[in-house]
Design an enzyme around this catalytic site. Sequence first.
Site, PDB file in Angstrom:
ATOM      1  CE1 TYR A   1       4.866  -1.406  -9.888  1.00 18.63           C
ATOM      2  CE2 TYR A   1       7.202  -1.408  -9.639  1.00 18.63           C
ATOM      3  CZ  TYR A   1       5.766  -0.668  -9.760  1.00 18.63           C
ATOM      4  OH  TYR A   1       5.895   0.435  -8.969  1.00 18.63           O
TER       5      TYR A   1
ATOM      6  CB  ILE B   1       2.538   6.385  -1.830  1.00 18.67           C
ATOM      7  CG1 ILE B   1       3.892   5.393  -1.669  1.00 18.67           C
ATOM      8  CG2 ILE B   1       3.135   7.664  -2.232  1.00 18.67           C
ATOM      9  CD1 ILE B   1       4.712   4.943  -2.486  1.00 18.67           C
TER      10      ILE B   1
END
Length: 333
Positions: free
Chosen positions: A141, A12
């Site tokens: 996460y 990204i």
Amino acid sequence: MSILVLGGAGYIGSHAVDQLITDNYDVVIVDNLKTGHRQAVHEKATFYEGDIRNKVFLQEVFRKEKIDGVIHFAASSLVGESMEIPLDYLNNNVYGTQILLEVMEEFGVKHIVFSSTAATYGEPEKVPLTEEMRTEPESTYGDSKLMMEKMMHWCDLAYGTRYVALRYFNVAGAKEDGSIGEDHNPESHLVPIILQVALGQREKLMIYGDDYPTEDGTCIRDYVHVVDLVKAHILALEYLKNGGESNIFNLGSNKGYSVKEMLEVAREVTGKAIPDEIVARRPGDPSTLIASSEKAKRVLGWEPEHTDMRDIIGAAWRWHSTHPNGYDDKNEK
Ligand code: UDP
């Protein structure tokens, strides 16, 4: 004045850098190249190879460059892996952000836009998900990203550091010309895995469960094109520059597609058979995740353009079919 992109050599991050440079921003990249790729570093950006947890290194970057704002992508991002090595995830994501915020405070940098995730919500109470809904992450996460959001909140109160947390849903696709794209090793994401099967690099797609409470029994996700996603980061930077308050936004396409539906679109786009097999559920997968990105539209003026899955899978296919070995492809060196 420059924008510092942490993790600018990643999937990204590299697309964000590309868009920033197209929009005439000066860009400085920091990346430790653990999951990022040297070949993905934009030639017009200033690049520092190093780890954000190395405070002396980061201070040096802030000393040399005049940093106006920060976009923070530098994090570990695999749900499954985070359950096996939670301390590594907390160290890289939470401690790394601690160092970053300390250095930003030291150098008086007040604006940060960063990647958060739909995994902060955990199993949703209902869909579409809106930003004020309960956050009960079910993975290290997701929790590490929620902790990062909270760290920024306290820095905002104490130092006036303004942040925008962007909670991504399922990011896929690649730059339209297929020159940069997704390259993880090992790969765990649905779209690249389907396309690896189409390329003959994997025998078949393992579909993780077809006994979910959805129409065809497979999980439903909200897929957002990386090119649309990165535009939200630039709108968020400008929002902060114009005096916007710290804020949190969902980024998705507001519509869900099942694993089987994605597979069908990929068969159509690639013209390949793409064999599949139903296997056991993957632990920790919620059955349905769909974003409401209404707030990003209202406050940032962001709206995804590529909401047709053929666009997203088509762009990813242009990247994968021209770079079957990702950035390791000989042609890229
Ligand atoms: N999935 C699958 N087979 C794979 C990879 C993913 O069936 O080889 C499914 C997974 O269970 C989930 C969806 O595809 O429902 C998207 O998974 P991905 O890992 O891409 O993103 P996540 O939703 O976990 O962030």
